[in-house]
Scaffold this active site. Structure first.
Site, PDB file in Angstrom:
ATOM      1  N   LYS A 183     -15.159  41.314 136.495  1.00  0.00           N
ATOM      2  CA  LYS A 183     -16.010  41.123 137.624  1.00  0.00           C
ATOM      3  C   LYS A 183     -17.157  42.225 137.264  1.00  0.00           C
ATOM      4  CE  LYS A 183     -15.255  43.687 141.409  1.00  0.00           C
ATOM      5  NZ  LYS A 183     -16.328  44.691 141.915  1.00  0.00           N
ATOM      6  N   ASN A 184     -16.804  43.377 136.882  1.00  0.00           N
ATOM      7  CA  ASN A 184     -17.920  44.454 136.746  1.00  0.00           C
ATOM      8  C   ASN A 184     -18.539  44.549 135.802  1.00  0.00           C
ATOM      9  OD1 ASN A 184     -17.154  45.472 139.275  1.00  0.00           O
ATOM     10  ND2 ASN A 184     -15.920  47.279 138.211  1.00  0.00           N
ATOM     11  N   ARG A 237     -22.528  47.242 145.604  1.00  0.00           N
ATOM     12  CA  ARG A 237     -23.236  48.388 144.980  1.00  0.00           C
ATOM     13  C   ARG A 237     -23.994  47.978 143.669  1.00  0.00           C
ATOM     14  NH1 ARG A 237     -23.632  53.814 144.922  1.00  0.00           N
ATOM     15  NH2 ARG A 237     -23.258  54.705 143.111  1.00  0.00           N
ATOM     16  N   CYS A 290     -18.085  48.955 148.630  1.00  0.00           N
ATOM     17  CA  CYS A 290     -16.774  49.407 149.368  1.00  0.00           C
ATOM     18  C   CYS A 290     -17.160  50.891 149.979  1.00  0.00           C
ATOM     19  CB  CYS A 290     -16.068  49.560 148.032  1.00  0.00           C
ATOM     20  SG  CYS A 290     -15.115  48.069 147.584  1.00  0.00           S
ATOM     21  N   ARG A 342     -21.192  57.516 147.328  1.00  0.00           N
ATOM     22  CA  ARG A 342     -21.487  56.797 146.487  1.00  0.00           C
ATOM     23  C   ARG A 342     -23.174  56.569 146.374  1.00  0.00           C
ATOM     24  NH1 ARG A 342     -17.939  51.622 145.782  1.00  0.00           N
ATOM     25  NH2 ARG A 342     -18.464  51.887 143.452  1.00  0.00           N
ATOM     26  N   ASP A 357      -9.864  52.536 140.331  1.00  0.00           N
ATOM     27  CA  ASP A 357      -9.686  51.383 140.923  1.00  0.00           C
ATOM     28  C   ASP A 357      -8.317  50.644 140.745  1.00  0.00           C
ATOM     29  OD1 ASP A 357     -12.389  50.947 141.497  1.00  0.00           O
ATOM     30  OD2 ASP A 357     -13.006  49.320 140.195  1.00  0.00           O
ATOM     31  N   ILE A 365     -12.677  60.769 141.473  1.00  0.00           N
ATOM     32  CA  ILE A 365     -13.879  59.786 141.341  1.00  0.00           C
ATOM     33  C   ILE A 365     -14.569  59.641 142.778  1.00  0.00           C
ATOM     34  CG2 ILE A 365     -15.173  58.010 140.298  1.00  0.00           C
ATOM     35  CD1 ILE A 365     -14.038  59.320 138.260  1.00  0.00           C
ATOM     36  N   ARG A 402     -13.807  39.705 147.463  1.00  0.00           N
ATOM     37  CA  ARG A 402     -14.924  40.016 146.683  1.00  0.00           C
ATOM     38  C   ARG A 402     -14.483  40.350 145.310  1.00  0.00           C
ATOM     39  NH1 ARG A 402     -17.285  45.493 149.156  1.00  0.00           N
ATOM     40  NH2 ARG A 402     -18.245  45.137 146.932  1.00  0.00           N
TER      41      ARG A 402
HETATM   42  C1  UD1 Z   1     -18.181  51.192 139.172  1.00  0.00           C
HETATM   43  C2  UD1 Z   1     -17.451  50.354 139.610  1.00  0.00           C
HETATM   44  C3  UD1 Z   1     -16.325  50.520 140.493  1.00  0.00           C
HETATM   45  C4  UD1 Z   1     -15.575  51.695 139.860  1.00  0.00           C
HETATM   46  C5  UD1 Z   1     -16.194  52.864 139.414  1.00  0.00           C
HETATM   47  C6  UD1 Z   1     -15.648  54.001 138.613  1.00  0.00           C
HETATM   48  C7  UD1 Z   1     -18.872  48.320 139.515  1.00  0.00           C
HETATM   49  C8  UD1 Z   1     -19.710  47.333 140.311  1.00  0.00           C
HETATM   50  N1  UD1 Z   1     -17.954  49.123 140.081  1.00  0.00           N
HETATM   51  O1  UD1 Z   1     -18.801  51.786 140.202  1.00  0.00           O
HETATM   52  O2  UD1 Z   1     -15.477  49.462 140.810  1.00  0.00           O
HETATM   53  O3  UD1 Z   1     -14.614  52.454 140.822  1.00  0.00           O
HETATM   54  O4  UD1 Z   1     -17.267  52.208 138.359  1.00  0.00           O
HETATM   55  O5  UD1 Z   1     -15.220  53.322 137.427  1.00  0.00           O
HETATM   56  O6  UD1 Z   1     -19.026  48.361 138.421  1.00  0.00           O
HETATM   57  N2  UD1 Z   1     -22.581  58.983 141.731  1.00  0.00           N
HETATM   58  C9  UD1 Z   1     -23.493  59.884 142.129  1.00  0.00           C
HETATM   59  N3  UD1 Z   1     -24.720  59.423 142.039  1.00  0.00           N
HETATM   60  C10 UD1 Z   1     -25.145  58.087 141.343  1.00  0.00           C
HETATM   61  C11 UD1 Z   1     -23.979  57.359 140.896  1.00  0.00           C
HETATM   62  C12 UD1 Z   1     -22.654  57.865 140.797  1.00  0.00           C
HETATM   63  O7  UD1 Z   1     -23.140  60.821 142.762  1.00  0.00           O
HETATM   64  O8  UD1 Z   1     -26.231  58.060 141.426  1.00  0.00           O
HETATM   65  C13 UD1 Z   1     -21.000  59.373 141.691  1.00  0.00           C
HETATM   66  C14 UD1 Z   1     -20.290  58.489 142.533  1.00  0.00           C
HETATM   67  O9  UD1 Z   1     -20.497  58.667 143.912  1.00  0.00           O
HETATM   68  C15 UD1 Z   1     -18.996  58.645 141.949  1.00  0.00           C
HETATM   69  C16 UD1 Z   1     -19.153  59.038 140.410  1.00  0.00           C
HETATM   70  O10 UD1 Z   1     -20.457  59.390 140.213  1.00  0.00           O
HETATM   71  O11 UD1 Z   1     -18.225  59.924 142.512  1.00  0.00           O
HETATM   72  C17 UD1 Z   1     -18.831  57.664 139.519  1.00  0.00           C
HETATM   73  O12 UD1 Z   1     -19.575  56.511 140.061  1.00  0.00           O
HETATM   74  P1  UD1 Z   1     -19.893  55.270 139.091  1.00  0.00           P
HETATM   75  O13 UD1 Z   1     -19.441  55.405 137.724  1.00  0.00           O
HETATM   76  O14 UD1 Z   1     -21.472  55.092 138.955  1.00  0.00           O
HETATM   77  O15 UD1 Z   1     -19.541  54.139 139.951  1.00  0.00           O
HETATM   78  P2  UD1 Z   1     -19.958  52.756 140.274  1.00  0.00           P
HETATM   79  O16 UD1 Z   1     -20.936  52.330 139.065  1.00  0.00           O
HETATM   80  O17 UD1 Z   1     -20.842  52.761 141.415  1.00  0.00           O
END
Ligand code: UD1
Length: 401
Positions: free
Chosen positions: A5-6, A76, A100, A105, A288, A310, A380
């Protein structure tokens, strides 16, 4: 297993970077993919299923630069549209995303990266508004390992000549998958899978045909389900290196794990043991898979602990598992699980995608019937879940929704 999915979400958006058509194979049928396609259609991108898992994306008539609010708020990954639109049109108006409810986030890392690439940014009325007549290459240090930021900035840099460098890049397989796709389109992406990714873009991106990697989180969910039900299951079509951390922890818990050319087989012969887990960016134990693993450990007598590094609000599953008789206490960033002999079926809620998967696992292992509400959250992220579980011998029925 279904396609990831991702990866699919990132690659579908990446396809819209070219004024061309792409064919993407092995795309899962889940609601997040459908929602993303609806968002892209409002921008003028054609997206049609031309086979059971084959999607054709036609981005020749992309003209819109404003993503719709209600659809974008649902997930997201909609924010990838911002990186794509900046690269393609130099202009993007995209709602600050929802998704979610597993932590605050924010998208501040993405936005700072867009600024480093020369984007003028405003956020107003819940929208990110970015404008850049010409994006320029930059070196950007991703403040903390972030898959979304890494992917979004690869997309944004993919049409910019000269080299953009992303330091402290996320190393997840979905980042690599997206990088391979972009490279086939004509961008030069190097280093994906390491912490330094370079992107040398080109305006001459072209459409390609590509097959998405298998979904490691879906595969992991079924492997955990097999262990939790003390079953014997072979999961085919997964890349076992993508779930090494999980397989190690399953082994530590006393599960027999056999990796071979046909897939990964897990079976349980004796008693399971409690284990401690820390979630971590790839190749660490995936956040996840945290709720699903907790559901398994809830019925492994003894004391286990899962530390979440995370997402601070990952623990929504805890109250639901307690309804089923689990003994779990959250202490700061750690769930302390005192395993009981057996969970008991109860009405519970799928509070987010992976918490929903945890309810399914707990329900399969529990005595009696479990009714899960809010299954939209499962839809989802999971493709044909009931069908696959039924094939494994589970009794699962969709009552409504
Ligand atoms: C993606 C995945 C999600 C998975 C996560 C971690 C998708 C659609 N989702 O989420 O399923 O759980 O990776 O493997 O691919 N952060 C910030 N600021 C930002 C971006 C991130 O503070 O601008 C923080 C987040 O709150 C979190 C950490 O960084 O604590 C990692 O987030 P990130 O790897 O970006 O997760 P997603 O890409 O949203």
């Amino acid at each position: 297993m279904a396609g990831a999915k991702n990866s699919s979400l990132a690659i579908i958006v990446a396809a819209a970077l070219a004024e061309d058509r792409s064919v993407i194979e092995n795309v899962p049928h889940c609601r997040d993919v459908q929602t993303l396609l609806e968002i892209l259609r409002t921008l003028g991108v054609g997206a049609e299923w031309t086979g059971p898992d084959r999607l054709e994306v036609d981005a020749r008539r992309l003209t819109g630069h404003t993503a719709p609010h209600d659809l974008s708020r649902q997930m997201r990954a909609s924010f990838y549209v911002a990186g794509m639109l900046l690269a393609r049109l130099g202009r993007a108006e995209v709602p600050l995303p929802g998704g979610c409810v597993i932590g605050s986030r924010p998208v501040d890392f993405h936005i700072r990266g867009f600024e480093a690439l020369g984007t003028r940014v405003a956020t107003e009325h819940g929208y990110f508004k970015g404008q850049a007549d010409q994006l320029r290459p930059a070196t950007y240090y991703v403040p903390r390992s972030s898959m979304g930021t890494t992917i979004n900035l690869m997309l944004a840099a993919s049409r910019t000549a000269d080299v953009t460098v992303l330091q402290n890049a996320a190393r997840e397989p979905e980042v690599v998958d997206t990088a391979v796709f972009l490279s086939l389109m004509g961008a030069r992406v190097r280093g994906a899978g390491t912490s330094t990714v370079t992107v040398e873009g080109t305006q001459a991106l072209r459409g390609v045909t590509y097959t998405v990697i298998p979904d490691r989180i879906e595969a992991g969910t079924y492997l955990i389900a097999a262990a939790a039900t003390r079953g014997d299951v072979l999961v085919e079509d997964l890349i076992s290196e993508h779930v090494t951390a999980l397989l190690t922890k399953l082994g530590d818990a006393g599960v027999t794990v056999e990796s071979g050319p046909s897939g990964v087989r897990v079976k349980v012969d004796g008693e399971l043991r409690p284990v401690d887990v820390d979630t971590a960016p790839y190749p660490g134990f995936a956040t996840d898979l945290h709720p699903q693993f907790a559901a398994m450990l809830a019925a492994v007598p003894g004391r286990s602990a899962i530390r979440e590094t995370i997402f601070e609000r990952r623990f929504g599953y805890v109250d639901e598992l307690r309804r089923m008789g689990a003994d779990i206490r959250v202490d700061g960033d750690t769930a302390i699980i005192t395993g009981v002999q057996r969970l008991s079926g109860a009405p519970v809620e799928a509070v987010d995608i992976r918490a929903g998967a945890a309810m399914v696992i707990a329900g399969l292992a529990a005595q009696g019937e479990t009714q899960i509400s809010n299954v939209e959250n499962l839809d989802r992220g999971y493709d044909r879940l009931e069908e696959k579980l039924t094939g494994l011998g589970a009794t699962v029925r969709r009552v409504r929704g």
